[in-house]
Design an enzyme around this catalytic site. Structure first.
Site, PDB file in Angstrom:
ATOM      1  N   GLU A   1       7.393  -2.841   0.859  1.00 52.00           N
ATOM      2  CA  GLU A   1       7.497  -4.214   0.377  1.00 52.00           C
ATOM      3  C   GLU A   1       6.664  -5.109   1.283  1.00 52.00           C
ATOM      4  OE1 GLU A   1      10.786  -7.652  -0.826  1.00 52.00           O
ATOM      5  OE2 GLU A   1      11.464  -5.760   0.001  1.00 52.00           O
TER       6      GLU A   1
ATOM      7  N   GLU B   1      21.440  -5.050   2.818  1.00 53.83           N
ATOM      8  CA  GLU B   1      20.600  -3.999   2.231  1.00 53.83           C
ATOM      9  C   GLU B   1      21.401  -3.143   1.256  1.00 53.83           C
ATOM     10  OE1 GLU B   1      17.640  -4.616   2.681  1.00 53.83           O
ATOM     11  OE2 GLU B   1      17.835  -5.862   4.458  1.00 53.83           O
TER      12      GLU B   1
END
Length: 900
Positions: free
Chosen positions: A137, A314
């Site tokens: 990412e 997360e």
């Protein structure tokens, strides 16, 4: 993951701008891919077998297909088994590989090689010590193989990893391991399959000499999930808190949102070299070691809390980010703002909700409010960008979370849950937009939220100004509110927002008054939510027995600046009696802020204050009183008291003045700390004695609160020059039984001229010479010192053997702490701090533009500084801009700053 409007760019800029308005679905679907990695530190070979399927609804006859790629050495390329010829069938372009005659469908097979050891950007596949790992990412996958690297392209991945069994005994990837075995020549392999289609940014691979901490979690449907945390062997003993946090997160998400984990295994890997905090790759989270490893001797209470929050963040991404992902990077807050809100709610349930909320707001005001007021201001959903990595900002994350919180406030907990359920029902397995989320919230509750969309499209922090009037004859009370939002780059005029204002009314003696608006049949008790939707709007309450004190923006119900002329007596009543903890804290902070801004006013002339105004004295006395008697007052919360004693930060104060004189703000704040420490020395010493821990360390919210108040008292006493406290700090810094107390004492002591200061710092470094995370704390403590020689010390530490300019944690700990956390020294009038930062930005940009772009931010608000500093800051920005080969990451930030 845990971490601009093109109209602000100078007209001469040649940077390529990506615009939301130009969005177009991908020409091709890539439903499945098989990847084979031959892993090696210097040369890794990657073979990608990609199934191409053209989308005829999007494709235009004659179009080529660009597969993104960067820093790849192409070794072979075939389509349906036939070799492709460069120039005839494809060509290599700066952004990747262009197929000139793409088929309707077919299997494309490419083989490329990459050098992980040379990848200092830490994006794509790179080496961290003796480990190989990935960070994809936002656009790192294109540095692994040629691909349509965009978040709305979802594929099913099968990954085969081949490596030396001696060098890389552990081979991990997304999903479930379906096969593993040995091969000739000391090699071995593992095959991983992820059954859930995902975008490339969620891809992950890790290989290395790792050990695992294992546990299991049973879901509410009875499935058993294997939990594994992978670390280097020396760190395995420090994973217990992370594992417990993971299990708590999984249970909480099932209970609060009905969301169950979907794979057979959930893995976390701790990595020492990482640009961000952590990454939510499907089933294989890669974490900065900072957010995994903890024990009482090496981690503070804040570290424990940070690990709990980031582990949760997360994990929560598995649904808000992975199962439902972003259509494009402009929608980044769709996953990040939503998931930050979710981890904040989780942390509030695990700890003190009031303390958690105040911490969230302090962070927002210290970082995001300045961002909203500066040259890089951008909406929660930007309209354009040059480099997407520059939009992993407090606006997207923290303001984005406040936008989600406003849905919760407007709709209530049950209404918000209905919206979440509909969101997943509609969009599971899809890549969607912020508007899709808003539509789910609206449709699930049968409300019109069209005006609410402006929170996504308009930058800036709204200002709500409040006036009020009480009519003794009719017993009515009218609140009149006006809203405005200052111009930001590219957005000179703003439309009114829908702003929820949570509020209540108090009597002069602090009793809660009922609220009943005109036209309502009955009164409401406690907190109610007003909806401010017009530029000017009045709310009239009836049957109000006396002139009330308004308690406004309870719980910080909207990310706005609220202005009302409260009297000192009103603030004292709110601070003492408001039923909302945030409002009590806010009232006290308003008292402190008024004094600090008056003392720092450039128009005022005179020596630094040595006394305390009675408003502050009364506030401090009331805060300390429950903890200085024979017993602790009923319901008294040490953690909340510590927050009430903490003065407003210099970054927040700087946002409240038209022109910033950093030295005056710093001097005013120091003088007030000193005065408090001197006047209340006896009470503060009593608190230290009362809350000195004698038993084993417990990382609970209650124990952390006691330590927080004790160490706040110690800090104030040292600031006040109390000799007994300074000696106590020295002893505590040498002998404390946990890192929270040891670091707090060292932080207080490092500002002084104590004769043992240097020896204590050296002893700390020697005790933790092998612990990289603790040494980061050691660097930070020195970078934040208020002493005049701090920059010289920081410069010297750049050459310390434990400092690594290529490790983001080290750079943030030393350089970042000095430039963002030590405002007085960074803004020294001779410009030395600015020159130091420019040097570090230029040097870092040579190998890691993303890290350099984050470093340069403190120079951006140069226009708000006093005239003497403006020119110095601008000159350093210009020097950075003129650096040959400057990355587009840094160029975008610097050009926007200079164009302001």
């Amino acid at each position: 993951m845990t971490v601009a409007d093109s109209s602000a760019l100078p007209p001469a800029s040649t940077q390529t701008v990506t615009r939301l308005a130009d969005y177009r679905p991908p020409l091709y679907r890539l439903p499945s891919v098989s990847l084979t990695f031959w892993l090696d530190r210097q040369k890794t070979t990657v073979e990608a077998r990609i199934r191409l399927e053209r989308d005829e609804a999007v494709y235009r006859p004659g179009e080529s297909l660009l597969l993104h790629g960067g820093k790849l050495a192409l070794e072979s390329l075939t389509l349906e088994g036939e070799p492709l010829m460069e120039g005839r069938d494809y060509r290599l372009v700066p952004d990747g590989l262009e197929l000139l005659n793409p088929p309707v469908a077919g299997e494309l097979v490419s083989r490329v090689s990459i050098d992980p050891s040379a990848n200092l950007e830490l994006e794509g596949l790179y080496a961290s010590g003796d480990m190989l790992c990935t960070q994809c990412e936002a656009e790192g996958f294109r540095k692994i193989t040629y691909w349509l690297d965009r978040p709305d392209l979802l594929s099913v991945y099968t990954v085969k990893l081949i490596a030396s069994a001696a060098d890389y005994p552990v081979l991990l990837a997304n999903g479930n391991c379906i096969e593993h075995g040995t091969m000739p020549g000391g090699q071995h392999f593992a095959v991983w399959h992820d059954p859930f289609p995902k975008p490339a940014y969620l891809f992950a691979v890790v290989a290395g000499q790792l050990v695992k901490t294992a546990d299991r979690f049973t879901t509410r449907s009875g499935r058993t999930v294997d939990l594994e945390i992978w670390t280097r062997a020396a760190d395995a003993a420090k994973t217990g808190h992370a594992m417990m946090s993971l299990k708590h997160s999984m249970a909480w998400d099932e209970q609060v949102f009905g969301l169950e984990y979907d794979l057979d295994i959930y893995m976390i890997v701790a990595v020492g070299d990482f640009n961000m905090g952590a990454m939510e790759n499907k089933g294989l989270n890669v974490f900065n070691t900072k957010y995994v490893l903890a024990d009482p001797q090496t981690a503070t209470d804040l570290d424990y809390q940070g690990i709990e929050a980031v582990i949760a963040h997360e994990y929560f991404h598995n649904w808000t980010g992975n199962r439902v992902t972003c259509r494009d990077w402009f929608q980044l807050s769709l996953k990040e703002g939503l998931t930050v809100f979710r981890d904040q709610q989780f942390s509030a349930d695990m700890n003190s909700a009031a303390v958690q909320r105040i911490g969230n707001v302090r962070g927002l005001r210290a970082v995001q409010f300045p961002e909203d007021a500066g040259p890089t201001a951008h909406p929660v959903r930007p309209d354009s960008y040059v480099e997407i990595n520059n939009f992993y900002t407090a606006t997207v994350y923290n303001k984005g979370a406040e936008v989600v919180r406003m849905y919760h406030t407007l709709l209530g907990a049950d209404g918000f849950r209905r919206g979440m359920d509909l969101y997943f029902q509609r969009h599971d397995g899809q890549a969607v937009t912020c508007d899709d989320f808003r539509a789910a919230m609206a449709d699930a509750n049968g409300v019109d939220l069209s005006q609410f969309g402006r929170w996504y499209s308009q930058a800036g922090t709204p200002v709500v100004r409040v006036t009020d009037q009480y009519d003794t004859e009719t017993k009515t009370y009218t609140l009149t509110m006006t809203q405005s939002c200052p111009p930001t780059p590219g957005q000179p005029v703003k439309e009114p927002f829908l702003i929820p204002i949570a509020m209540g009314l108090l009597s002069a003696d602090g009793q809660t008054l009922p609220t009943q608006l005109t036209g309502e049949a009955t009164a409401q008790a406690g907190t109610r939510v007003l909806r401010l939707s017009d530029v000017r709007q009045s709310f009239t309450f009836v049957n109000v027995a006396e002139a009330p004190i308004p308690s406004l923006l309870r719980g910080f119900s909207a990310p706005v600046k609220l202005e009302r002329a409260w009297t000192d007596a009103e603030l004292a009543t709110l601070a003492a009696h408001d039923s909302d903890a945030f409002a009590r804290w806010e009232a006290g902070q308003t008292v402190l802020t008024r004094v600090l801004l008056a003392d720092a006013d450039p128009a005022s002339i005179g020596p630094a204050r040595t006394d305390l105004p009675e408003t502050v004295a009364n506030l401090v006395a009331a805060t300390l009183a429950p903890f200085t008697g024979e017993t602790v007052g009923a319901g008294a919360d040490p953690a909340f008291a510590a927050l009430c004693l903490a003065l407003p930060g210099e970054a927040y104060l700087a946002e409240l003045v038209p022109v910033v004189y950093p030295d005056r703000l710093h001097a005013a704040r120091n003088a007030l700390r000193t005065a408090i420490g001197r006047r209340y020395a006896d009470d503060l010493l009593k608190i230290i004695a009362r809350f000195t821990d004698t038993g084993p360390f417990q990382p609970t919210a209650e124990a952390a609160g006691r330590r927080a108040l004790r160490n706040t008292a110690l800090d104030l006493l040292v600031a006040g020059g109390n000799s007994a406290a300074i000696a106590l700090a020295a002893d505590q810094a040498k002998a404390a039984g946990n890192m929270t107390d040891r670091l707090a004492a060292l932080t207080a002591l490092v500002d002084t001229d104590h004769p043992e200061r240097s020896a204590i710092l050296e002893a700390f470094q020697a005790d933790f010479a092998e612990d990289a995370l603790v040494l980061d704390k050691w660097f930070t403590v020195q970078a934040l010192s208020r002493r005049a020689d701090t920059l010289a010390q920081v410069t010297a530490l750049l050459g310390h053997p434990a400092y690594d300019a290529k490790n983001p944690n080290k750079v943030r700990a030393l350089v970042g702490s000095f430039t963002t956390g030590n405002r007085a020294q960074f803004h020294a009038l001779d410009g030395s701090g600015y020159g130091f930062l420019a040097d570090q930005v230029i040097a870092t940009d040579g190998f890691n533009g993303k890290l350099a772009a984050r470093l340069v931010a403190p120079l951006a608000p140069w226009k708000k500084m006093d005239p003497a500093r403006q020119g110095l800051m601008r000159a350093e920005l210009d020097r950075i801009r003129k650096t040959p080969g400057l990355s587009k990451d840094v160029t975008e930030i610097v050009e926007k700053a200079l164009a302001a």
